[in-house]
Design a protein around this motif. Structure first.
Motif: not given
Ligand SMILES: Nc1ncnc2c1ncn2[C@@H]1O[C@H](COP(=O)(O)OP(=O)(O)OP(=O)(O)O)[C@@H](O)[C@H]1O
Ligand SMILES: [Mg+2]
Ligand SMILES: [Zn+2]
Length: 460
Positions: A220-229
């Protein structure tokens, strides 16, 4: 058309979904209460620095310097990067809080500063003094390494512009902000805009940039997951709090292969490369081999021997529990079901725990058979041959399926002195079979159990 100032939208902090009105639940990621009102911002670069606009280039005229990739004097790290740092690449290192992201990057900063010149290390989480203390512990001389405790990205970039460094590290992306973006640091909007801005900056000056980001267990947490692309490369630093081993794993790489791992050990002097991970992972192995098996897994191009342990225990009340540490929970359920149905093991009133020692996470089904034998061994209180390595995927009817690159696995087992290797009958071709090890092909879990687990003290 110019968007009017003061207009707001609602952004899901979990996945980045944008909506015109507030919603209690995100239709995209199903998270509750994740929408936050956010001002609509003009694109981050419009009001400020203009970057040199590059005209289109004919592909045939584009030259690439193979030597451009800069190899660090840190073999495990280079392996994960695919050879070294690529100029202008933006790399994300994610990981749980306290896992060692800052430590690793400060070490990298020190090495690059020594070998190549200026490095800027921006810390939004620690003061310059704290970073200095850490660098002393890590034995970093600090020449050519510039520390900046700042969170405003505009200020950071204007400082870096003047220094012209060969590497920039932003620790962490969740602490920096662009003042023109009307959202809190760490929110998905800020994190994304800051990353885009850093991407532009990295590309325009051909400088490699690292950013760190924390993730929780759930990712979770805004960050890594949405940045991956957005970023060019995504690395995760993994490990268990109780274990000193850390695995650096590449999950995305625009300039090389993914799934390579590097193995480190967290020590007083920082993260030390583990040259012989198989040996390290097996070093704690006891001589009592009940419920313990050794499995050659493949991590990227690299075979690794890991110890898998299982413990079965009569359920004291309620439903039997299953726990999986380092292996997929669903594989444990599947294997348990196969053992119950195809071997008639009465596991319905047993708690089952499966654990990979050393904190490694195994993603491949080639570890199935090892898990199965570990469970049977614990359940029957019977030893698994300690000189035996075990590999194979288990199918629903109890059959064993071939695994990829069997020869590399068998070679690694032989290298560490294992005398026998239990392998699936299908695809059991290894040529030449390395000296000192014997292949034991099995067609089913039943055959494998007969070959690998001694007769127990209890008759089950
Ligand atoms: N004196 C020390 N000796 C050995 N290990 C230490 C020492 N001080 C800190 N550590 C290790 O370093 C870890 C902290 O590493 P680091 O600060 O690099 O993590 P991080 O991933 O950057 O964390 P955060 O998400 O909080 O920024 C501690 O959990 C501890 O294991
Ligand atoms: Mg940190
Ligand atoms: Zn969402």
């Amino acid at each position: 058309m110019e968007k009017s100032r003061g207009r707001t939208i609602f952004v899901c902090q979990q996945c980045g979904r944008e909506e015109l009105k507030w919603l209690g639940r995100c239709p995209n990621c199903q998270e509750w209460n994740s929408f936050v009102e956010t001002a609509v911002t003009t694109p981050a670069s419009s009001s400020r620095t203009t970057y040199p606009v590059s005209p289109p280039q004919e592909l045939s005229q584009v030259t690439i310097d193979a030597a451009e990739r800069f190899a660090l004097p840190l073999t495990e790290f280079n392996r994960v990067l695919g050879g070294g740092l690529v100029p202008g690449s933006l790399m994300l290192i994610g990981g749980e809080p306290g896992i060692g992201k800052s430590t690793l990057l400060l070490q990298v900063a020190g090495l690059v500063a020594e070998a190549r010149g200026k490095v800027v290390y921006v810390s939004g989480e620690e003061t310059v003094r704290q970073t200095k203390l850490r660098s002393e512990r890590l034995g970093i001389s600090g020449e050519g390494l510039y520390l900046l405790a700042e969170t405003n990205l505009e200020a950071i970039l204007s400082q870096i512009e003047q220094l012209q460094p060969g590497l920039v590290i932003i620790d962490s992306i969740q602490t920096v902000y662009l003042s023109e973006v009307n959202a809190a640091p760490g929110s998905i909007t800020q994190v994304r805009q800051c990353t885009l801005e850093l991407m532009r900056w990295a590309k325009s000056g051909a400088v490699p940039v690292f950013i760190t980001g924390h993730v929780t267990k759930e990712g979770a947490i805004a960050g890594p997951r949405v940045l991956e692309h957005i970023v060019d490369m995504v690395l995760y630093l993994e490990g268990e709090p109780f274990s000193a081993y850390r695995v650096l794993r590449c999950v995305k790489n625009r300039f090389g292969s993914t799934n390579e791992i590097g193995v480190f050990e967290m020590k007083e002097q920082g993260l030390i490369e583990v040259e012989n991970p198989s040996q390290a992972f097996l070093s704690q192995r006891g001589s009592e081999a009940i419920g313990s098996v050794v499995v050659p897994v493949l991590e990227g191009s690299r075979p690794l021997l890991v110890e898998i342990q299982a413990l079965t225990n009569p359920t004291s009340f309620g439903l039997p529990r299953r726990t999986a540490n380092g292996v997929e929970f669903n594989r444990v359920l599947l294997i348990t079901a196969v053992l119950s149905r195809r071997l008639g093991l009465k596991l319905g009133n047993q708690d089952i725990m499966v654990n990979v020692t050393g904190g490694l996470k195994i993603g491949e089904p080639a570890a199935d058979l090892g898990i199965a034998l570990a469970i049977v061994s614990s359940f029957r209180d019977a030893e698994v041959d300690p000189q035996l390595a075990i590999v194979g995927e288990v199918g629903l009817s109890g059959e064993l399926r071939a695994v990829a690159q069997l020869d590399r696995r068998v070679n690694e087992a032989a290298r560490l002195g294992f005398k026998r290797c239990l392998v699936p009958k299908v695809g059991a071709k290894v040529s030449p079979v390395p000296k000192g090890i014997e292949l034991i092909p099995a067609g089913s879990v039943r055959e494998a159990v007969a070959a690998g687990v001694a007769r127990g003290k209890t008759k089950r």
